[in-house]
Each structure stands twice: as C-alpha cells, then as structure tokens.
Design an enzyme around this catalytic site. Structure first.
Site, short mmCIF file in Angstrom:
data_model
loop_
_atom_site.label_atom_id
_atom_site.label_comp_id
_atom_site.label_asym_id
_atom_site.label_seq_id
_atom_site.Cartn_x
_atom_site.Cartn_y
_atom_site.Cartn_z
N ARG A 83 81.03 11.20 37.98
CA ARG A 83 80.94 9.77 38.25
C ARG A 83 80.99 9.51 39.76
NH1 ARG A 83 85.27 6.67 38.87
NH2 ARG A 83 86.53 7.86 37.39
N LYS A 129 60.44 1.74 37.62
CA LYS A 129 59.07 1.35 37.91
C LYS A 129 58.37 2.40 38.77
CE LYS A 129 60.70 -2.52 36.06
NZ LYS A 129 62.05 -2.57 35.41
N TYR A 165 62.94 -12.70 39.08
CA TYR A 165 62.83 -12.00 37.81
C TYR A 165 63.81 -12.60 36.79
CZ TYR A 165 63.98 -8.18 34.54
OH TYR A 165 64.26 -7.44 33.43
N ASP A 215 65.04 -7.27 46.80
CA ASP A 215 64.57 -6.56 45.61
C ASP A 215 63.17 -6.05 45.95
OD1 ASP A 215 63.49 -5.73 43.20
OD2 ASP A 215 64.31 -7.39 42.04
#
Length: 397
Positions: free
Chosen positions: A53, A203, A105, A178
């Site tokens: 982690r 993406k 978005y 973004d």
C-alpha cells in the site's frame, strides 16, 4: 549503472521515462511484483519497500515514468480516475470553496455535488474559466482549488491553462488540470503553470480498454509530500497488475495518438459536412470557437469527437445499431473506436435539465476514435447513417 540520457521528446519518454529498469533489477520490462509485504532485515531497516500500500516495485516504476512523462517530480498511481480526483480533494480543508470549469465530466460533478458538498462541506462554483472577470468574481475567502478540465467531457471546450494558472497563483489558489482527454502527448499542464495534473489512466495511458486506473502528478515538492501521505493513508492505490498493464500501454502512447488524432480529425470533418448532424465539437476544426487556443496550446485536436444528431432518440438508436466498428461502450481512449451516449452514460447522474443546461442532449454522441483504417471508419459511419432510414431532405433539428 550508467546515467540515463534525458529526452523531452514524447515518443522517447513514453518508452523510457522513469526508473523502470532500476525498480526491476535491470529487467528490460518491469515484472509484476505481487507481494503484499517485504522482508525487513531488522527494526528501522525497511529497505525500499515494506508494504505494497505504501510502495510496490511495479507501481513505483510506473509512477516514476508517469512523473517524467508529465514533467513532474512525483506521481501516485490510483485504483481509478475518480480515486485520483478524490485524493486531490483530500488536500482541501473542510468547507473549502472549489471553482470548476462548467461542463465537467459527469463523474467529477457527481463527486463534487453528491458527496463532497455533504461530507466535507465543500461549495462549488461552475464558471467559464476563459472569462477572466467571471473567474475573478467567483473567488471567495475560502477558495482553495480551481479544477480545470480541458478539453471538457463531452463537449470539448478548452481552457487557457497558462492564463488561469497565472491568475490562480496571484491569489495563492491551487490548480489541478484533468488531462485525461489530452494526455501528455497533446500538452503538459505542469509546464504551463498548473500545480497538479490528474489523469484517468484507463484511457490513453493504458490505451487498450483493459484496466481501470488513475494518477495524480505534481512538480511541487510540498504538494508531493502531502499527496504521498494522503495516498498512503487512504490506500486507493493501483494494483501491481494494473500498474504493469498501464506501463506497457504507455510505451505505445505516441504511435497510438498519432493515428487516433489523425483519424479523429478526418471523422470530425466528415461529421461536420453530414446533413444528419446538428453540431460537431472538435477543437482543431476551424469552426470550433476555440480553434486558435487549440493551435496555441495543443499538439492536435485530440482523439475524441462529439456530435449532436438531428432527429430523435429513435433515429439515434437506429444509427447506433447500424454501426459495426464503432462500438457502444463506456470510457474512451482504447485502440478500438467507441461511441458513448453521454446522456445515459458519462452524464447519466445528471437530470435532463442539468445535462441540457451544459449542452448535452439525448441525441449527443461522443466518438472515441481508434487506430483502425480511416476508410473503414468512414464507411462504418456511412452505413449507419443510411440505416437511419431518413432521407436527406427529412432531417430536422
């Protein structure tokens, strides 16, 4: 180990960026290290890794590549793009005010409006960030972040990154861009003054529709330290396997984007001249209202084209059913061409009135253009339009 040469060419960076070999004992490609824990020699002798982690060799190699690709000093790879957005939100104090580009978005809007306003007391103002007066008028004493999405999803509005970041710095406000739709291939916001870059790596970074991931990158050492603490505390990190897939995908970013952006421009030109189309949104078309900003700020118009069809939802359904290579699916950025029905997919959490207020209608489609041969994609669109069974003279707004 010999010192690695530093290149600013995106084609070279996509393949060689970061410390990939060092994190994998000089393997030519970073292997997947699935260990959750790492053996420690003694107390306070952890070595580079103790618990995945906190840090993992596969993820670390990928993060170092992301940071160099975007021109940053630090990157954290997250479990999704929304996890990346949420990590940025964790930087903010309670009851902070956020200014966001209008038409963000739908998932970002949902996080802001349905969660952060309730759990963190946040208030959000949605403004046209290119309107300097509106931006400055939106400033409040507790404004802590300007959230810049450019190009926006799905209507591909642009934000003048350099200008907004300059204004933000004058008022000591943090900026986050973004960069999902553009990617570092099209522009690098950190080099244009942004404090933070956020990505959905599902993406264009991954590029093959086979992973869910996100990233937060900064060139600010103080922000890097805070982001690393938040990442470790919250724990929404990318798995070793997803980090491996994304790093492998990144290596072909340049060649994929060359083809996809070229194809997208041709698709945009085709749609703009088709009688069944009411409007087309693509920044590198001369008809786009921000065409000059696109030319100044971006390498291309990107690989996404959005269009609103004439007719009604039934004719839209006939069009979709007539497609073969363009598949109806969530997300974007893969090597295969996809279409997204924004009203029911990316912006499905908004009401019809909220969607239409930002220009997203029931007949709005987002085309994520892939790497197929352009002649086949145009033929696919021709066939689908023919299947709508509406003669050219009968198209209506």
């Amino acid at each position: 180990m010999k010192t690695k040469a530093k290149s600013k060419n995106i084609a070279t960076l996509a393949v060689h960026a970061g410390n990939q070999a060092e994190a994998a004992d000089n393997a030519i490609f970073t292997p997947i290290v699935t260990a959750s824990s790492f053996i420690q020699q003694n107390i306070h002798m952890n070595g580079n890794y103790c618990y995945s982690r906190v840090a993992n060799p596969t993820r670390k190699a990928y993060e170092s590549a992301l940071a160099e690709l975007e021109g940053g000093v630090y990157a954290t790879a997250t479990a999704s793009g929304m996890a990346a957005t949420n990590i940025v939100m964790e930087l903010l104090p309670k009851d902070a005010h956020i200014i966001a580009m209008k038409g963000v978005y739908g998932g970002t809007w949902r996080l802001f409006e349905k969660l952060k306003t309730h759990t963190a007391g946040a208030t959000i103002s949605y403004v046209d960030l290119n309107d300097e007066q509106s931006l400055v008028n939106s400033f409040q004493k507790n404004t802590a972040l300007i959230w810049i999405e450019t190009p926006t999803n799905p209507l591909l509005e642009l934000v003048d990154i350099t200008k907004v970041c300059r204004i933000a710095k004058e008022h000591a406000i943090t900026t986050c861009v973004d960069n999902t739709f553009a990617s570092a291939w099209n522009h690098k916001p950190l080099e244009m003054g942004a404090d933070i870059v956020m990505l959905s790596t599902s993406k264009y970074i991954g590029g093959h529709s086979d992973l869910i991931g996100g990233a937060v990158i900064t060139s600010n050492e103080a922000l890097a330290s805070r982001l690393d603490f938040i990442k470790t505390t919250v724990g929404s990190v990318a798995s070793p396997f997803d980090a491996y897939l994304a790093l492998r995908g990144m290596k072909t970013l340049d060649v994929r984007m060359e083809r996809q952006c070229s194809n997208a421009h041709r698709v945009a030109e085709y749609l703009e001249n088709h009688p069944a189309i009411a409007s087309v949104y693509y920044p590198s078309l001369p008809s786009h209202p921000q065409h000059q900003l696109c030319k100044a700020q971006m390498r291309s118009g990107g690989a996404v084209v959005t269009a609103t069809l004439k007719g009604d939802i039934q004719s839209l359904k006939r069009f979709i059913k007539g497609l073969h290579y363009f598949v109806l699916a969530e997300s974007l950025g893969g090597v295969e061409s996809m279409i997204n029905h924004s009203a029911s997919m990316s912006h499905g959490s908004m009401s019809k009135e909220e969607r239409e207020a930002i220009g997203v209608y029931d007949t709005t489609l987002r085309f994520s253009v892939g790497i197929e041969h352009i002649d086949d994609l145009i033929q696919d669109l021709d066939t689908a339009f023919a299947s709508m069974n509406i003669s050219q003279g009968n198209y209506h707004a």
